[in-house]
Scaffold this motif. Structure first.
Motif, PDB file in Angstrom:
ATOM      1  N   GLU A 151      -7.161  -3.037  -6.721  1.00 24.82           N
ATOM      2  CA  GLU A 151      -7.627  -3.070  -8.101  1.00 24.82           C
ATOM      3  C   GLU A 151      -8.021  -4.496  -8.505  1.00 24.82           C
ATOM      4  OE1 GLU A 151      -5.680   0.154 -10.845  1.00 24.82           O
ATOM      5  OE2 GLU A 151      -4.108  -0.716  -9.608  1.00 24.82           O
ATOM      6  N   SER A 152      -9.217  -4.614  -9.066  1.00 26.84           N
ATOM      7  CA  SER A 152      -9.749  -5.899  -9.521  1.00 26.84           C
ATOM      8  C   SER A 152      -9.576  -5.995 -11.032  1.00 26.84           C
ATOM      9  CB  SER A 152     -11.231  -6.004  -9.157  1.00 26.84           C
ATOM     10  OG  SER A 152     -11.814  -7.158  -9.722  1.00 26.84           O
ATOM     11  N   ASP A 156       0.810  -1.209   0.000  1.00 28.79           N
ATOM     12  CA  ASP A 156       0.000   0.000   0.000  1.00 28.79           C
ATOM     13  C   ASP A 156       0.845   1.261   0.000  1.00 28.79           C
ATOM     14  OD1 ASP A 156      -2.325  -1.551   0.135  1.00 28.79           O
ATOM     15  OD2 ASP A 156      -2.166  -1.703   2.326  1.00 28.79           O
ATOM     16  N   PRO A 178     -10.901  -0.137  -9.902  1.00 28.79           N
ATOM     17  CA  PRO A 178     -10.458   0.064  -8.514  1.00 28.79           C
ATOM     18  C   PRO A 178     -11.578  -0.235  -7.531  1.00 28.79           C
ATOM     19  CG  PRO A 178     -10.899   2.179  -9.578  1.00 28.79           C
ATOM     20  CD  PRO A 178     -11.065   1.124 -10.641  1.00 28.79           C
ATOM     21  N   THR A 179     -11.270  -0.989  -6.494  1.00 21.03           N
ATOM     22  CA  THR A 179     -12.221  -1.263  -5.417  1.00 21.03           C
ATOM     23  C   THR A 179     -11.593  -0.824  -4.102  1.00 21.03           C
ATOM     24  OG1 THR A 179     -11.476  -3.484  -4.765  1.00 21.03           O
ATOM     25  CG2 THR A 179     -12.892  -3.322  -6.719  1.00 21.03           C
ATOM     26  N   VAL A 180     -12.371  -0.855  -3.017  1.00 17.83           N
ATOM     27  CA  VAL A 180     -11.832  -0.429  -1.726  1.00 17.83           C
ATOM     28  C   VAL A 180     -10.771  -1.393  -1.215  1.00 17.83           C
ATOM     29  CG1 VAL A 180     -13.924   0.813  -1.058  1.00 17.83           C
ATOM     30  CG2 VAL A 180     -13.723  -1.627  -0.531  1.00 17.83           C
ATOM     31  N   LYS A 181     -10.701  -2.610  -1.782  1.00 18.80           N
ATOM     32  CA  LYS A 181      -9.710  -3.599  -1.349  1.00 18.80           C
ATOM     33  C   LYS A 181      -8.529  -3.705  -2.309  1.00 18.80           C
ATOM     34  CE  LYS A 181     -13.298  -6.344   0.907  1.00 18.80           C
ATOM     35  NZ  LYS A 181     -14.090  -7.604   0.871  1.00 18.80           N
ATOM     36  N   ARG A 208      -4.599   4.677 -10.695  1.00 22.27           N
ATOM     37  CA  ARG A 208      -5.100   3.617  -9.816  1.00 22.27           C
ATOM     38  C   ARG A 208      -6.470   3.942  -9.233  1.00 22.27           C
ATOM     39  NH1 ARG A 208      -0.209   2.631  -5.690  1.00 22.27           N
ATOM     40  NH2 ARG A 208      -1.505   0.838  -5.088  1.00 22.27           N
ATOM     41  N   ARG A 209      -7.040   5.091  -9.650  1.00 19.02           N
ATOM     42  CA  ARG A 209      -8.319   5.506  -9.074  1.00 19.02           C
ATOM     43  C   ARG A 209      -9.477   5.419 -10.069  1.00 19.02           C
ATOM     44  NH1 ARG A 209      -6.710  10.907  -5.461  1.00 19.02           N
ATOM     45  NH2 ARG A 209      -5.171   9.852  -4.144  1.00 19.02           N
ATOM     46  N   LYS A 258      -9.658  -8.746   1.611  1.00 18.43           N
ATOM     47  CA  LYS A 258      -9.032  -7.967   2.674  1.00 18.43           C
ATOM     48  C   LYS A 258      -7.589  -8.383   2.912  1.00 18.43           C
ATOM     49  CE  LYS A 258      -9.607  -6.667   7.533  1.00 18.43           C
ATOM     50  NZ  LYS A 258     -10.429  -6.821   8.762  1.00 18.43           N
TER      51      LYS A 258
END
Length: 583
Positions: A301-302, A188, A296-299, A271-272, A229
Motif C-alpha cells: 500500500e502506497s 505479508d 494498493p499497489t502490487v508492492k 487493503r485491496r 520490492k
C-alpha cells in the motif's frame, strides 16, 4: 574565521566539557565589535549594518550583515556564541550513543531541531541553533525532566545528525519491539488482528510522528510513503519538487500503513481498495490538517499525505507576489456585485490558495459567503463551507442548487468539473451572485473555449464572465547562494533573450537543501473581460483572437510575467522556460 573565535568552536565531547567550564567567564561583548576584531567585516560595513538595523525596526544585526553579503551565517553564529559565552559545536566529530539520543524523543528533537550531546554536572547538554529560544527550552525541560545546558550548532549540522541517528533508532526500536523479520516475509502473512495491535505500539506511533513532524518542519506540501520490492522509501515534496528523505525496512509497512489508517479514521481491514482519510496534527502551537490517500499497489500500500497548513494556505491577496497591474485588476473585478471569476491552471499551480486569498478580501465587505469544496481544505471564519460527498451522491451541482435558495451574496465553487456544474455556476452569476471557481486550462483565453464546449451559450457567458486568471508557481531563488546562471543558447533563442543579458539562480547551499531555491511565488496572466472581449465571446471568436485582443489591451502573458521575475533575480530562466513549455 580567525583569532580567538576558533577557541569557541568545539569538535568533540572532551573539548565541550573544557569549554563549558569557562563559558561564564567571558566579558560582555558586542556582536559587531567581535566581527570587526576578527577582521570579518570593516568598521564602515558595521556602521551601515547598524543604520539598517535602526531603520529596520529591530531586525537582528547578524541577519542584516548576512543579507548585505559581507559575512557568512556560520561566522555570525560563531561570533554570537562568543558574545554569549556559549560553545559553538561542529557536530561531525560527535559519536552519540542510542542511550544519549533517547533522552529526547525523536519527534521532539525533529520538531525543534535540537540534539542531546552529553550529561555534565547534572545537566543535559543540548545543541540548538538558537540557544535563547525560551519556547524550545521549556519544551525540552518538560519532555526530559532535566536541567538544560545549551550550546550552539549550525541548523544544517543538527538536521544531518537527526537524520543519521534518529531515523535508525526509530526504525530499529520498531523492528525490535514488534519482533519483525528483517527480510519482510512476516509482513505479508501477518493477520489483521496482529497488524492492528502492532499499529498501536509506541515505536510505530513514534516512527509515524517523526516522519510527519520532519515533513512539516521542512515545509513539505506532501509526504510520500512508497513501497518498493525490498524497502519503503519516504519522500517530501518541497517547493513543488520531490526530495528523498529516508528508507524504511519493508517489514514495517503493514503496521505503519495501519497506523496511518487509524489516524485518518479509515478501515484498516481494507487493503485491496483505495481509501481517503483526514487527520489533524498539532505542531508548534498550531493545528495542521492532513489529507490522506492510500492506494494498493502490487508492492504494497502506497500513502500520500497532503499537508494543509492554514497559516501558509490562508494568505492575504497582497502576499501572493502578483505584479502590480494584475493585483489592481483583480481587486477591481472582485468588488463587482455579480458575475463569474475563474482561476485556472494545472494541478499544483496554487489555484486554491489564490481562491482563499480572494475570499479573504471579499469577506471584508461582510457579505453572505458560501463555499462548496472537495474537500474543505482550510476553515474560514465568517464563511459557510460545505463539503461534497460523491459517494453519497452530494455533488457540486446539487450543492449549488441548494445554495441559490440560501440567500448568498458570494459563492465559491471548488472546481467546475462537468457541464451541469458549469451551467448552474453561470446561472448563479446571471441571477445576481458573485461566483468564484477554478478550472483546468493552460491559459486564460482557452478557458472561454472550454466553457463554450461545456455547453454554456456564448451570449450568456459574455454577460457573466468578469475575468480569468491563469497561473503557475515558480520557485524563488535562494538569496544566500545566488550566482550567475548559465543559460543555453536554445533557451535564449526560445525566450528571445539577448546574448549578453545576465540572469541568476541559486547555486545550492545548506539554507535551501542544496536545491538553489527557497519558496515559490505566483505568476499569472489576467484576462479582464471588457466590451471588446465580451463581443468576441458573444461572436464565438477563436481562442487566438481573444488572446491577441487581450494582449493588445494590456494583458501580460504568463511567460512574460515570469521573465520579469527572472530579470529581477527573483527566479531563474530555468523556471521561466518551464512556464513557457507548460503554457
Amino acid at each position: 574565521m580567525t583569532g580567538t573565535m576558533k577557541n569557541f568552536v568545539v569538535h568533540s565531547a572532551k573539548e565541550l566539557r573544557q569549554l563549558l567550564d569557562l563559558q561564564h567567564q567571558q566579558p560582555d561583548l558586542r556582536l559587531g565589535e567581535i566581527l570587526v576584531e576578527e577582521q570579518l567585516i570593516t568598521r564602515q560595513e558595521l556602521a551601515v549594518g547598524l543604520q539598517r538595523q535602526k531603520d529596520g525596526k529591530g531586525k537582528h544585526l547578524g541577519q542584516i550583515l548576512v543579507d548585505m553579503g559581507v559575512v557568512g551565517q556560520v561566522d555570525v553564529n560563531i561570533a554570537l556564541a562568543k558574545k554569549l559565552g556559549i560553545p559553538f559545536v561542529r557536530l561531525e566529530g560527535f559519536d552519540l550513543s542510542a542511550k544519549m539520543l533517547s533522552r529526547i524523543p525523536a519527534h521532539v528533537a525533529i520538531q525543534y531541531n535540537v540534539v542531546p550531546l552529553a550529561e555534565m554536572a547534572g545537566k543535559l547538554v543540548v545543541a540548538m541553533e538558537n540557544p535563547l529560544d525560551v519556547v524550545v527550552l521549556n519544551a525540552l525541560r518538560f519532555n526530559t525532566n532535566a536541567s538544560i545546558e545549551t550550546v550552539m550548532a549550525p541548523g544544517k549540522d543538527i538536521r544531518d545528525l537527526l537524520q543519521k541517528f534518529y531515523s535508525q533508532i526509530e526504525e530499529t526500536e520498531a523492528m525490535e519491539d514488534l519482533q519483525l523479520d528483517p527480510v519482510g516475509t512476516q509482513a505479508d502473512t501477518a493477520d489483521m488482528h496482529t497488524i492492528e495491535q502492532e499499529a498501536q505500539r509506541k515505536p510505530i506511533v513514534r516512527l509515524l510522528n517523526a516522519i510527519l513532524v520532519q515533513g512539516v518542519t521542512k515545509g513539505a506540501s506532501d509526504i510520500n510513503i512508497r513501497p518498493e520490492k525490498d524497502r519503503v522509501n519516504v519522500y517530501y515534496r518541497i517547493d513543488g519538487s520531490l526530495q528523498y528523505a529516508r528508507t524504511l525496512n519493508k517489514s514495517l509497512l503493514p503496521a505503519l500503513v495501519s497506523r496511518i489508517k487509524i489516524t485518518g479514521q479509515m478501515d484498516i481491514a481494507e487493503r485491496r481498495l483505495p481509501q481517503d482519510g483526514h487527520a489533524r496534527l498539532v505542531w508548534g502551537g498550531k493545528a495542521i490538517d492532513l489529507r490522506i490517500s492510500v492506494v494498493p499497489t502490487v508492492k504494497g500500500e502506497s500513502v500520500v499525505i497532503r499537508v494543509l497548513d492554514k497559516d501558509a494556505g490562508m494568505r492575504p491577496l497582497e502576499d501572493l507576489g502578483l505584479q502590480e497591474r494584475e493585483f489592481n485588476d483583480i481587486r477591481r473585478l472582485i468588488v463587482r456585485p455579480h458575475g463569474l471569476f475563474l482561476v485556472t491552471g494545472p494541478t499544483g499551480s496554487g489555484k486554491t490558495t489564490t481562491l482563499y486569498a480572494i475570499l479573504n478580501e471579499v469577506r471584508k465587505r461582510h457579505v453572505h459567503l458560501l463555499t462548496v469544496e472537495d474537500p474543505v481544505e482550510y476553515d474560514m471564519d465568517g464563511v459557510e463551507q460545505v463539503q461534497i460527498s460523491v459517494i453519497k451522491g452530494y455533488t457540486f451541482a446539487q450543492a449549488l442548487r441548494q445554495f441559490l435558495r440560501h440567500d448568498p451574496d458570494v459563492i465559491m465553487v471548488g472546481e467546475i468539473r462537468d457541464e451541469e456544474t458549469a451551467h448552474i455556476a453561470n446561472k448563479a452569476a446571471l441571477t445576481g451572485h458573485l461566483v468564484f471557481s477554478t478550472l483546468h486550462t493552460n491559459d486564460a483565453a482557452s478557458t472561454v473555449t472550454r466553457l463554450v464546449d461545456m455547453g454554456i451559450e456564448p451570449y450568456l457567458l459574455s454577460s457573466t464572465l468578469l475575468g480569468v486568471m491563469a497561473q503557475r508557481l515558480v520557485r524563488v531563488n535562494c538569496t544566500n547562494c545566488l550566482e550567475e546562471e548559465q543559460v543555453d543558447d536554445f533557451v535564449r533563442e526560445g525566450l528571445k533573450l539577448a546574448a549578453d543579458e545576465k540572469f541568476y539562480r541559486g547555486k545550492g547551499c545548506d539554507d535551501c537543501n542544496h536545491s538553489g531555491y527557497r519558496g515559490r511565488r505566483t505568476v499569472c496572466e489576467l484576462l479582464a473581460v471588457g466590451p471588446r472581449i465580451a463581443q468576441l465571446i458573444n461572436d464565438g471568436a477563436t481562442t487566438q483572437s481573444i488572446q491577441e485582443t487581450a494582449v493588445a489591451e494590456g494583458m501580460s502573458r504568463l511567460g512574460d510575467n515570469a521573465l520579469v521575475l527572472a530579470r529581477q533575480g527573483v527566479t531563474s530562466v530555468e523556471e521561466v522556460f518551464a512556464v513557457q513549455l507548460e503554457g
